[in-house]
Write a protein that holds these residues in place. Structure first.
Motif, PDB file in Angstrom:
ATOM      1  N   GLY A 123       0.799  -1.219   0.000  1.00 13.11           N
ATOM      2  CA  GLY A 123       0.000   0.000   0.000  1.00 13.11           C
ATOM      3  C   GLY A 123       0.829   1.265   0.000  1.00 13.11           C
ATOM      4  N   GLU A 124       0.834   1.951   1.134  1.00  8.50           N
ATOM      5  CA  GLU A 124       1.461   3.269   1.240  1.00  8.50           C
ATOM      6  C   GLU A 124       2.968   3.203   1.467  1.00  8.50           C
ATOM      7  OE1 GLU A 124       0.767   1.975   5.429  1.00  8.50           O
ATOM      8  OE2 GLU A 124      -0.310   1.818   3.543  1.00  8.50           O
ATOM      9  N   HIS A 125       3.588   2.024   1.420  1.00  5.23           N
ATOM     10  CA  HIS A 125       5.032   1.914   1.641  1.00  5.23           C
ATOM     11  C   HIS A 125       5.768   2.781   0.614  1.00  5.23           C
ATOM     12  CE1 HIS A 125       8.989   0.476   2.415  1.00  5.23           C
ATOM     13  NE2 HIS A 125       8.643  -0.646   3.007  1.00  5.23           N
ATOM     14  N   PRO A 126       6.532   3.787   1.067  1.00 10.29           N
ATOM     15  CA  PRO A 126       7.215   4.676   0.126  1.00 10.29           C
ATOM     16  C   PRO A 126       8.240   3.956  -0.755  1.00 10.29           C
ATOM     17  CG  PRO A 126       7.129   5.673   2.310  1.00 10.29           C
ATOM     18  CD  PRO A 126       6.703   4.246   2.454  1.00 10.29           C
ATOM     19  N   ASP A 127       8.737   2.810  -0.294  1.00  7.20           N
ATOM     20  CA  ASP A 127       9.775   2.085  -1.030  1.00  7.20           C
ATOM     21  C   ASP A 127       9.253   0.794  -1.656  1.00  7.20           C
ATOM     22  OD1 ASP A 127      11.490   4.027  -0.114  1.00  7.20           O
ATOM     23  OD2 ASP A 127      12.370   2.789   1.458  1.00  7.20           O
ATOM     24  N   ALA A 128       7.958   0.718  -1.920  1.00  7.70           N
ATOM     25  CA  ALA A 128       7.355  -0.547  -2.358  1.00  7.70           C
ATOM     26  C   ALA A 128       8.103  -1.185  -3.520  1.00  7.70           C
ATOM     27  CB  ALA A 128       5.889  -0.329  -2.715  1.00  7.70           C
ATOM     28  N   GLU A 129       8.383  -0.429  -4.565  1.00  4.69           N
ATOM     29  CA  GLU A 129       9.010  -1.009  -5.745  1.00  4.69           C
ATOM     30  C   GLU A 129      10.423  -1.501  -5.461  1.00  4.69           C
ATOM     31  OE1 GLU A 129       7.390  -1.812  -8.443  1.00  4.69           O
ATOM     32  OE2 GLU A 129       5.608  -0.924  -7.516  1.00  4.69           O
ATOM     33  N   SER A 130      11.215  -0.730  -4.720  1.00  7.32           N
ATOM     34  CA  SER A 130      12.585  -1.158  -4.429  1.00  7.32           C
ATOM     35  C   SER A 130      12.607  -2.335  -3.453  1.00  7.32           C
ATOM     36  CB  SER A 130      13.406   0.011  -3.872  1.00  7.32           C
ATOM     37  OG  SER A 130      12.860   0.489  -2.656  1.00  7.32           O
ATOM     38  N   VAL A 131      11.566  -2.477  -2.616  1.00 12.44           N
ATOM     39  CA  VAL A 131      11.461  -3.615  -1.711  1.00 12.44           C
ATOM     40  C   VAL A 131      11.102  -4.880  -2.486  1.00 12.44           C
ATOM     41  CG1 VAL A 131      10.027  -4.603   0.121  1.00 12.44           C
ATOM     42  CG2 VAL A 131      10.962  -2.314   0.388  1.00 12.44           C
ATOM     43  N   ILE A 132      10.237  -4.743  -3.482  1.00 15.96           N
ATOM     44  CA  ILE A 132       9.801  -5.889  -4.268  1.00 15.96           C
ATOM     45  C   ILE A 132      10.930  -6.425  -5.144  1.00 15.96           C
ATOM     46  CG2 ILE A 132       8.292  -6.563  -6.193  1.00 15.96           C
ATOM     47  CD1 ILE A 132       6.132  -4.756  -4.932  1.00 15.96           C
ATOM     48  N   GLU A 133      11.806  -5.560  -5.624  1.00 11.89           N
ATOM     49  CA  GLU A 133      12.828  -5.962  -6.590  1.00 11.89           C
ATOM     50  C   GLU A 133      13.661  -7.154  -6.133  1.00 11.89           C
ATOM     51  OE1 GLU A 133      14.115  -6.164 -10.217  1.00 11.89           O
ATOM     52  OE2 GLU A 133      12.564  -4.742  -9.585  1.00 11.89           O
ATOM     53  N   PRO A 134      14.281  -7.142  -4.933  1.00 12.06           N
ATOM     54  CA  PRO A 134      15.073  -8.314  -4.530  1.00 12.06           C
ATOM     55  C   PRO A 134      14.230  -9.560  -4.273  1.00 12.06           C
ATOM     56  CG  PRO A 134      14.972  -6.701  -2.750  1.00 12.06           C
ATOM     57  CD  PRO A 134      14.400  -6.041  -3.962  1.00 12.06           C
ATOM     58  N   ILE A 135      12.937  -9.381  -4.021  1.00  6.89           N
ATOM     59  CA  ILE A 135      12.052 -10.523  -3.782  1.00  6.89           C
ATOM     60  C   ILE A 135      11.810 -11.316  -5.063  1.00  6.89           C
ATOM     61  CG2 ILE A 135       9.619 -11.058  -3.235  1.00  6.89           C
ATOM     62  CD1 ILE A 135       9.792  -9.068  -0.973  1.00  6.89           C
ATOM     63  N   ARG A 136      12.087 -10.702  -6.215  1.00  3.76           N
ATOM     64  CA  ARG A 136      11.930 -11.392  -7.500  1.00  3.76           C
ATOM     65  C   ARG A 136      12.949 -12.520  -7.675  1.00  3.76           C
ATOM     66  NH1 ARG A 136       8.728  -8.388 -10.984  1.00  3.76           N
ATOM     67  NH2 ARG A 136       8.346  -6.220 -10.355  1.00  3.76           N
ATOM     68  N   THR A 137      14.052 -12.477  -6.938  1.00  3.38           N
ATOM     69  CA  THR A 137      15.078 -13.522  -7.026  1.00  3.38           C
ATOM     70  C   THR A 137      14.479 -14.856  -6.576  1.00  3.38           C
ATOM     71  OG1 THR A 137      16.760 -11.884  -6.485  1.00  3.38           O
ATOM     72  CG2 THR A 137      17.382 -14.208  -6.264  1.00  3.38           C
ATOM     73  N   PRO A 138      14.710 -15.936  -7.333  1.00  5.25           N
ATOM     74  CA  PRO A 138      14.159 -17.240  -6.939  1.00  5.25           C
ATOM     75  C   PRO A 138      14.498 -17.601  -5.496  1.00  5.25           C
ATOM     76  CG  PRO A 138      15.072 -17.372  -9.149  1.00  5.25           C
ATOM     77  CD  PRO A 138      15.433 -16.011  -8.612  1.00  5.25           C
ATOM     78  N   GLY A 139      13.497 -17.976  -4.735  1.00  5.12           N
ATOM     79  CA  GLY A 139      13.680 -18.373  -3.346  1.00  5.12           C
ATOM     80  C   GLY A 139      13.611 -17.237  -2.351  1.00  5.12           C
ATOM     81  N   ALA A 140      13.669 -15.986  -2.818  1.00  2.00           N
ATOM     82  CA  ALA A 140      13.716 -14.854  -1.902  1.00  2.00           C
ATOM     83  C   ALA A 140      12.391 -14.639  -1.181  1.00  2.00           C
ATOM     84  CB  ALA A 140      14.119 -13.586  -2.649  1.00  2.00           C
ATOM     85  N   LEU A 141      11.273 -14.795  -1.873  1.00  2.00           N
ATOM     86  CA  LEU A 141       9.979 -14.578  -1.235  1.00  2.00           C
ATOM     87  C   LEU A 141       9.731 -15.635  -0.158  1.00  2.00           C
ATOM     88  CD1 LEU A 141       7.333 -13.078  -0.959  1.00  2.00           C
ATOM     89  CD2 LEU A 141       6.440 -14.358  -2.919  1.00  2.00           C
ATOM     90  N   THR A 142      10.056 -16.889  -0.460  1.00  2.00           N
ATOM     91  CA  THR A 142       9.904 -17.951   0.542  1.00  2.00           C
ATOM     92  C   THR A 142      10.774 -17.671   1.762  1.00  2.00           C
ATOM     93  OG1 THR A 142       9.324 -19.630  -1.095  1.00  2.00           O
ATOM     94  CG2 THR A 142      10.236 -20.417   0.993  1.00  2.00           C
ATOM     95  N   ALA A 143      12.018 -17.238   1.547  1.00  2.00           N
ATOM     96  CA  ALA A 143      12.911 -16.936   2.667  1.00  2.00           C
ATOM     97  C   ALA A 143      12.325 -15.838   3.545  1.00  2.00           C
ATOM     98  CB  ALA A 143      14.282 -16.520   2.139  1.00  2.00           C
ATOM     99  N   ALA A 144      11.766 -14.796   2.921  1.00  2.00           N
ATOM    100  CA  ALA A 144      11.177 -13.698   3.694  1.00  2.00           C
ATOM    101  C   ALA A 144       9.951 -14.160   4.476  1.00  2.00           C
ATOM    102  CB  ALA A 144      10.820 -12.543   2.769  1.00  2.00           C
ATOM    103  N   LEU A 145       9.147 -15.039   3.882  1.00  4.88           N
ATOM    104  CA  LEU A 145       7.933 -15.522   4.548  1.00  4.88           C
ATOM    105  C   LEU A 145       8.243 -16.507   5.676  1.00  4.88           C
ATOM    106  CD1 LEU A 145       5.636 -16.119   1.440  1.00  4.88           C
ATOM    107  CD2 LEU A 145       5.395 -14.304   3.144  1.00  4.88           C
ATOM    108  N   ASN A 146       9.409 -17.116   5.612  1.00  5.77           N
ATOM    109  CA  ASN A 146       9.728 -18.160   6.596  1.00  5.77           C
ATOM    110  C   ASN A 146       9.810 -17.645   8.026  1.00  5.77           C
ATOM    111  OD1 ASN A 146       9.689 -20.516   5.112  1.00  5.77           O
ATOM    112  ND2 ASN A 146      11.852 -20.396   4.529  1.00  5.77           N
ATOM    113  N   ILE A 147      10.054 -16.368   8.219  1.00  6.01           N
ATOM    114  CA  ILE A 147      10.079 -15.853   9.593  1.00  6.01           C
ATOM    115  C   ILE A 147       8.682 -15.963  10.221  1.00  6.01           C
ATOM    116  CG2 ILE A 147       9.649 -13.420   9.016  1.00  6.01           C
ATOM    117  CD1 ILE A 147      11.696 -12.716  11.230  1.00  6.01           C
ATOM    118  N   TYR A 148       7.631 -15.792   9.396  1.00  2.00           N
ATOM    119  CA  TYR A 148       6.264 -15.988   9.888  1.00  2.00           C
ATOM    120  C   TYR A 148       6.003 -17.465  10.153  1.00  2.00           C
ATOM    121  CZ  TYR A 148       4.925 -11.211   8.641  1.00  2.00           C
ATOM    122  OH  TYR A 148       4.819  -9.849   8.586  1.00  2.00           O
TER     123      TYR A 148
END
Length: 275
Positions: free
Chosen positions: A167-192
């Motif tokens: 939503g209102e995250h000022p850095d949304a696009e730059s935050v999403i960019e590294p998540i595009r790397t294979p495995g990165a989204l799963t790694a970020a979600l694993n803390i939950y």
């Protein structure tokens, strides 16, 4: 700079001189979240240490499933990082998941902590005390447990759902960019998946350990779409030391980016008071 620890290498920004302040980000950010706070803290005579946690940004993403990203692993990384930098006593500042990490760190080595500042996320007891309203806002935490499905939903249509969630995250696009790397989204979600299984929010309520006898400040912003004010305000009931609560107007969940001057003012007054 890149700092090699025993299990992972972390991207860390270290600057300034004086009493040390550890700044810990949350999901799905990196140490860039603190870019407005670091210069202000350095100018006021504080050394800042801002790591990017394992699984986020350009820090390492170890294999091994969710347990490799358990909050206790992050606490261990922070202890090792501080030891490597020769830092004995430290002010702790955490936002979102970073708040959980610094609370864990304070619980392990309370004698080495000067103060504890919690942004957006308070004590788990405060979240439970916030009742049904907070559980409604926490719906996504259950979605994040669903391995594969959560990744697919968040990444669908060029990460449209993650973009809407930020939503209102000022850095949304730059935050999403590294998540595009294979495995990165799963790694970020694993803390939950490791740290907040459904039993934590919806299971039988077990006794909770209060925060150690330290000065604690909680900052909550009126535009936070994920956390109720009560979840932070009630944190005071789980504080053994002094408690200070501050409410920040006209800011969303990422309050340190939306209202950097106000956040800096509050942090500096609290840190100076407890240095």
């Amino acid at each position: 700079m890149r700092v090699e620890l025993s299990e992972v290498a972390l991207d860390v920004e270290v600057s300034g001189e004086g009493p040390a302040v550890l700044l810990v980000h949350g999901f799905p950010d990196s140490h860039r979240l603190w870019r407005h706070q670091i210069p202000a803290l350095n100018a006021a005579g504080f050394m800042t240490v801002a790591p990017t946690l394992r699984g986020f940004g350009t820090s390492d993403r170890p294999e091994g499933g969710p347990e490799a990203y358990h909050p206790a692993k992050h606490v261990g990384d922070m202890l090792e990082l501080l030891a490597g930098l020769g830092i004995d006593r430290v002010h702790l500042v955490g936002h979102d998941w970073g708040s959980g990490v610094v609370q864990g760190l304070a619980g392990v080595v309370p004698d080495r902590v000067r103060s504890l500042s919690l942004l957006s996320v308070g004590h788990l007891g405060g979240m439970r005390a916030a009742g049904w309203e907070q559980r409604q806002l926490s719906w996504y935490m259950v979605l994040f447990q669903l391995a594969g499905l959560a990744e697919d939903w968040l990444a669908r249509d060029d990460y449209a759902n993650l973009r809407e969630m930020l939503g209102e995250h000022p850095d949304a696009e730059s935050v999403i960019e590294p998540i595009r790397t294979p495995g990165a989204l799963t790694a970020a979600l694993n803390i939950y998946r490791a740290g907040l299984p459904p039993e934590v929010l919806f299971g039988a309520e077990l006794p909770l350990v209060p925060l150690p006898k330290l000065p604690v400040m909680g900052l909550w912003s009126t535009g936070d779409r994920f956390l109720t004010e009560h979840s932070m305000a009630a944190t005071g009931e789980f504080v053994s030391g002094s408690w200070r609560y501050e409410r920040i107007e006209e800011a969303g969940h990422w309050l340190q980016l939306d209202q950097p001057e106000k956040v800096n003012e509050l942090l500096l007054s609290f840190l100076k008071e407890n240095s």
